[in-house]
Design an enzyme around this catalytic site. Sequence first.
Site, PDB file in Angstrom:
ATOM      1  N   GLU A  40       2.273   6.549   2.785  1.00  0.00           N
ATOM      2  CA  GLU A  40       0.866   6.246   2.518  1.00  0.00           C
ATOM      3  C   GLU A  40      -0.016   6.675   3.679  1.00  0.00           C
ATOM      4  OE1 GLU A  40       1.726   2.253  -0.224  1.00  0.00           O
ATOM      5  OE2 GLU A  40       1.438   2.100   1.948  1.00  0.00           O
TER       6      GLU A  40
ATOM      7  N   ASN B  89       2.746   2.200   4.565  1.00  0.00           N
ATOM      8  CA  ASN B  89       4.040   2.745   4.958  1.00  0.00           C
ATOM      9  C   ASN B  89       3.801   4.185   5.422  1.00  0.00           C
ATOM     10  OD1 ASN B  89       3.988   4.446   2.628  1.00  0.00           O
ATOM     11  ND2 ASN B  89       4.966   2.838   1.408  1.00  0.00           N
TER      12      ASN B  89
ATOM     13  N   ASP C 160       5.338  -6.806   0.621  1.00  0.00           N
ATOM     14  CA  ASP C 160       4.650  -8.076   0.399  1.00  0.00           C
ATOM     15  C   ASP C 160       5.091  -9.114   1.428  1.00  0.00           C
ATOM     16  OD1 ASP C 160       3.382  -6.999  -1.837  1.00  0.00           O
ATOM     17  OD2 ASP C 160       5.007  -7.613  -3.171  1.00  0.00           O
TER      18      ASP C 160
END
Length: 473
Positions: A191, A188, A258
């Site tokens: 990150e 993301n 996920d």
Amino acid sequence: MIGDAMLDRYVDGAVNRISPEAPIPVLQVRQDRSVAGGAANAAVNIAALGAHTTLIASWAPDASGRELDRILAEAGVVSARIRRGDAPTIEKLRVVAGQQQIVRLDREDTTALDGDGADDVIAALASALDERSRATAVVISDYAKGMLDAELVARIVDVAQRHSVPVIVDPKSDDIAKYRGAAVVKPNFAEASQMAGLAATAPDEESLDVIARRLLVDGIGALAVSLSAIGVEVIEAHSRTRIPTRARLVSDVSGAGDSMIAGIAVGLASGMTILQAVQVGNMAAGIACGRPGTAVVTAADLLNELLVESAPEDRPGTIEDWDELSQLVAVEKAAGKRVVFANGVFDLLHAGHVSLLKEARGLGDVLVVGVNSDASTSRLKGPSRPLQPQADRMAVLDAVRYVDFVTVFEQDTPRELIRAIQPDVIVKGSDYRPDEVVGGDDAKAWGGTVHIVSLLDGVSTTRLSQGQQVRRG
């Protein structure tokens, strides 16, 4: 799927008062439920998209681990559980009042996987890849909980490359070099900024330029940087593409990453380009965000999203594959739509056909038309028919505004097709009695009905083909 598996528990209820013992809310519990979390949730999402899925991860044979075993088995995920010392199954407990989390409790031991455990991971991976008979992908879901160090990731990538299998990574490390050899790395924005050494708080062009320059290093095929509501920035060697996210009410972002990694993995394993696969992943993540808690996105969910987003000219109107048609019909039914079925040769489309199709469409929300194949038509009408090949007849029907899907059947009757799609209503012309309609008895088994439509007098393909003029008052 290789990574940090965990169990996500939810205690749902309502808060109506403050405790007299301390200034804290009192939750009246309504539901206590468990779902797969972390890499296990990604594995369940991959399985829900129709892919055979093997999860290689560590969790303990404790109560939480047994619950995770049950969830994975019900989802059809093959499990290869790796021992990680005495570490318990990682568990996250979220207490939710209405739609709002009021507290989260984590139970975890992030002790690193030892050498024997790492060897077990590689052995399980090699075995799974050796047994594969169809296209596949390897997904690394790194939650930084002790399962994946840099050495093990490098060994995983090496095994995958020797089997010519792409690797997709959901990262947690500050060091992009840990994932060298991956086809796609999906951080993301926060990150990605951390890995790039940025203090950026918003995904402006300058910060994305720095991320692209610092993270798309040798050995990384592409970056798919999630920008939350903005979409996904796909960064490849010679291009950058922004994939927007459809506006929707966000219920909970838990597990959206996920769902995205699952969509990307299944897309790549299915032969899509990186950009196409990320589009699928972005769509899956958007659906997950619209649902409370850690959600599972299915193939039917994606089909429904595609139907919602596509323009009429982009919808797959002509479909010869009954499995694909059945999936699309199931999606329409799941959305609460009423499916109507009509069939015929439709050799020369005339006013009588259009009248029947218009009335049929008025009986429901989706009209599926089955067309006799050329061989079926010849058996039914004689060797001089059809006058038009089936592809042309299907194309003409697809252009009729009342028709949603057109398919073809080789049999003398549409019974097998009707059984495959299970329509809510079967429509035939008034030259049939209800008890004569093929599939009528079958439809009763799933609550379907037969409807007889009045035909226009004096209108037929035979009369048109013989040049007979049709007159109606």
